[in-house]
Design a protein around this motif. Structure first.
Motif, PDB file in Angstrom:
ATOM      1  N   UNK A 116      50.986  29.704 -40.185  1.00 22.15           N
ATOM      2  CA  UNK A 116      52.267  29.727 -40.469  1.00 22.15           C
ATOM      3  C   UNK A 116      52.804  28.331 -40.296  1.00 22.15           C
ATOM      4  N   UNK A 117      52.378  27.434 -41.322  1.00 25.65           N
ATOM      5  CA  UNK A 117      52.739  25.942 -40.643  1.00 25.65           C
ATOM      6  C   UNK A 117      54.151  25.767 -41.511  1.00 25.65           C
ATOM      7  N   UNK A 118      55.230  25.563 -40.293  1.00 26.80           N
ATOM      8  CA  UNK A 118      56.504  25.337 -41.053  1.00 26.80           C
ATOM      9  C   UNK A 118      56.811  23.905 -41.136  1.00 26.80           C
ATOM     10  N   UNK A 119      57.301  23.564 -42.051  1.00 22.76           N
ATOM     11  CA  UNK A 119      57.603  22.149 -42.266  1.00 22.76           C
ATOM     12  C   UNK A 119      58.988  22.110 -42.949  1.00 22.76           C
ATOM     13  N   UNK A 120      59.630  20.822 -43.153  1.00 21.79           N
ATOM     14  CA  UNK A 120      60.992  20.753 -43.681  1.00 21.79           C
ATOM     15  C   UNK A 120      60.782  20.505 -45.315  1.00 21.79           C
ATOM     16  N   UNK A 121      61.519  20.847 -46.078  1.00 22.16           N
ATOM     17  CA  UNK A 121      61.123  20.918 -47.407  1.00 22.16           C
ATOM     18  C   UNK A 121      61.064  19.457 -48.261  1.00 22.16           C
ATOM     19  N   UNK A 122      60.064  18.612 -47.660  1.00 20.73           N
ATOM     20  CA  UNK A 122      59.852  17.459 -48.554  1.00 20.73           C
ATOM     21  C   UNK A 122      58.381  17.001 -48.497  1.00 20.73           C
ATOM     22  N   UNK A 123      57.858  16.141 -48.875  1.00 20.87           N
ATOM     23  CA  UNK A 123      56.466  15.764 -48.541  1.00 20.87           C
ATOM     24  C   UNK A 123      56.231  14.703 -47.630  1.00 20.87           C
ATOM     25  N   UNK A 124      57.301  14.683 -46.719  1.00 18.91           N
ATOM     26  CA  UNK A 124      56.839  13.637 -45.574  1.00 18.91           C
ATOM     27  C   UNK A 124      55.986  14.059 -44.669  1.00 18.91           C
ATOM     28  N   UNK A 125      55.218  13.655 -43.943  1.00 22.92           N
ATOM     29  CA  UNK A 125      54.269  14.038 -42.754  1.00 22.92           C
ATOM     30  C   UNK A 125      55.186  14.204 -41.534  1.00 22.92           C
ATOM     31  N   UNK A 126      56.208  13.463 -41.476  1.00 22.04           N
ATOM     32  CA  UNK A 126      56.978  13.836 -40.154  1.00 22.04           C
ATOM     33  C   UNK A 126      58.222  13.350 -40.740  1.00 22.04           C
ATOM     34  N   UNK A 127      59.321  14.278 -40.603  1.00 23.52           N
ATOM     35  CA  UNK A 127      60.518  14.225 -41.033  1.00 23.52           C
ATOM     36  C   UNK A 127      61.409  13.856 -39.647  1.00 23.52           C
ATOM     37  N   UNK A 128      61.696  12.695 -39.311  1.00 24.13           N
ATOM     38  CA  UNK A 128      62.206  12.656 -37.981  1.00 24.13           C
ATOM     39  C   UNK A 128      63.591  12.956 -37.825  1.00 24.13           C
ATOM     40  N   UNK A 129      64.791  12.497 -38.507  1.00 22.90           N
ATOM     41  CA  UNK A 129      65.916  13.223 -38.213  1.00 22.90           C
ATOM     42  C   UNK A 129      66.082  14.776 -38.402  1.00 22.90           C
ATOM     43  N   UNK A 130      65.048  15.350 -39.322  1.00 21.59           N
ATOM     44  CA  UNK A 130      65.054  16.915 -39.339  1.00 21.59           C
ATOM     45  C   UNK A 130      64.519  17.411 -37.963  1.00 21.59           C
ATOM     46  N   UNK A 131      63.490  16.728 -37.586  1.00 17.66           N
ATOM     47  CA  UNK A 131      62.957  17.328 -36.679  1.00 17.66           C
ATOM     48  C   UNK A 131      63.611  17.269 -35.168  1.00 17.66           C
ATOM     49  N   UNK A 132      64.358  16.089 -35.108  1.00 16.29           N
ATOM     50  CA  UNK A 132      65.262  15.997 -33.948  1.00 16.29           C
ATOM     51  C   UNK A 132      66.363  16.980 -34.001  1.00 16.29           C
ATOM     52  N   UNK A 133      66.833  17.363 -34.900  1.00 13.26           N
ATOM     53  CA  UNK A 133      67.627  18.336 -34.856  1.00 13.26           C
ATOM     54  C   UNK A 133      67.255  19.782 -34.718  1.00 13.26           C
ATOM     55  N   UNK A 134      66.152  20.173 -35.130  1.00 11.91           N
ATOM     56  CA  UNK A 134      65.659  21.420 -34.998  1.00 11.91           C
ATOM     57  C   UNK A 134      64.866  21.782 -33.805  1.00 11.91           C
ATOM     58  N   UNK A 135      64.217  20.736 -33.201  1.00 19.05           N
ATOM     59  CA  UNK A 135      63.367  20.689 -32.182  1.00 19.05           C
ATOM     60  C   UNK A 135      63.961  20.630 -30.726  1.00 19.05           C
ATOM     61  N   UNK A 136      65.161  20.091 -30.891  1.00 17.21           N
ATOM     62  CA  UNK A 136      65.731  19.801 -29.467  1.00 17.21           C
ATOM     63  C   UNK A 136      67.062  20.776 -28.901  1.00 17.21           C
ATOM     64  N   UNK A 137      67.110  21.439 -27.759  1.00 18.85           N
ATOM     65  CA  UNK A 137      68.109  22.081 -27.598  1.00 18.85           C
ATOM     66  C   UNK A 137      69.509  21.533 -27.323  1.00 18.85           C
TER      67      UNK A 137
END
Length: 300
Positions: free
Chosen positions: A100-121
């Motif tokens: 189950x490969x969970x990605x942000x809904x775009x074609x970027x390899x890494x979405x920096x701003x989105x992962x900063x929000x989602x991955x940090x407590x």
């Protein structure tokens, strides 16, 4: 139980993946005999954030208890790194996992701003906006909502398509994703049975996630879990990406010492360590995929 595994690696440390790359042709576009790929679209509970889920389902007979499942963050990057020989090896194993490969809904390899929000407590109390302490202006603190999305929306959607073995559920993350995996282990340990933290950003928030684990160690034992902690070369683990500020090295070293101490005391958690010498921070993402998935595919 603490185990140290060292794998010989010959890849040059300077050959870092391009974080701004976009998804092109991947193994999902190839003709495979052991796996089939599907794609799911999922929105956050408030409808403001959207995700694509690359779902890889074994084509063979389902094990009696269902398929193990590996939920992997930075799903576009993982998909770009997956290779057909690994999938063929997994398909031939006793218990091939659903990916189950969970990605942000775009074609970027890494979405920096989105992962900063989602991955940090969240670091503080209340509901006010928080921003990354490095001063890059990116919002942080969405990890709990993202974890709830995975557990309460994404995995149930997968279960509607394929039977899963509830006794083998893996959460895999690299860098900030590794931070997220450790946060999940500390705060919601029953959500998964296996946690994989690849070169985690321990420096973030001055070792905030290590503090969460220290608090978890003082609580009564929860359900048993496994943790695989993967690290690259010392220089690789000293920063989060090639442009990381110099102060992150000292922060990671200090937080790493605290992490080693707390993992020895964390009740109910079996710890394995995997060292990837010679690999830079970005390279550890791809190198840590196979060991984690092969460990999930064994018949226990």
């Amino acid at each position: 139980m603490l185990l140290l595994v060292v794998l010989p690696v010959s890849a040059p440390a300077g050959a870092q993946p391009d974080p701004g790359a976009r998804v092109g042709r991947t193994v999902a576009d190839a003709r495979l005999h052991g796996y089939r790929f599907e794609r799911l679209s999922v929105a956050s509970a408030d409808g403001q954030r959207h995700y694509r889920v690359h779902l890889a389902v074994p084509a063979g007979a389902m094990p009696a208890r269902g398929f193990p499942v590996a939920c992997m963050l930075d799903g576009n990057a993982v998909l770009m790194a997956l290779e057909a020989p690994l999938l063929e090896q997994l398909a031939a194993s006793a218990r091939p996992p659903v990916l189950v490969l969970v990605a942000h809904d775009n074609d970027l390899r890494i979405d920096g701003p989105a992962r900063m929000w989602d991955y940090t407590p969240r670091r503080g109390e209340g509901e006010g906006e928080e921003f990354d302490a490095s001063g890059n202006g990116r919002r942080s603190g969405g990890a709990d909502a993202f974890l709830a999305l995975i557990v309460e929306r994404i995995l149930p959607a997968v279960r509607q398509r394929v039977a899963l073995d509830e006794g083998r559920r893996m959460l895999w993350g690299h860098s900030y994703g590794g931070l997220f995996a450790l946060h999940a282990l500390a705060t919601r340990p029953g959500a998964f049975t296996d946690y994989v933290a690849v070169d985690p950003s321990l420096w973030w928030g001055e070792g905030f996630v290590v503090g969460e684990l220290e608090r978890a160690a003082r609580r009564p034992p929860s359900l048993p879990a496994r943790l695989l902690l993967v690290r690259g070369a010392p220089a690789a683990s000293s920063r989060d990406g090639p442009a990381g500020p110099g102060g992150r090295g000292a922060g990671n070293a200090e937080a790493g010492r605290r992490l080693d101490a707390v993992l020895a005391e964390l009740p109910g958690v079996e710890v394995q360590r995997l060292r990837l010498p010679g690999l830079g921070h970005g390279q550890t993402l791809g190198a840590a995929i196979a060991p984690a998935l092969l460990s999930l595919a064994v018949d226990d």
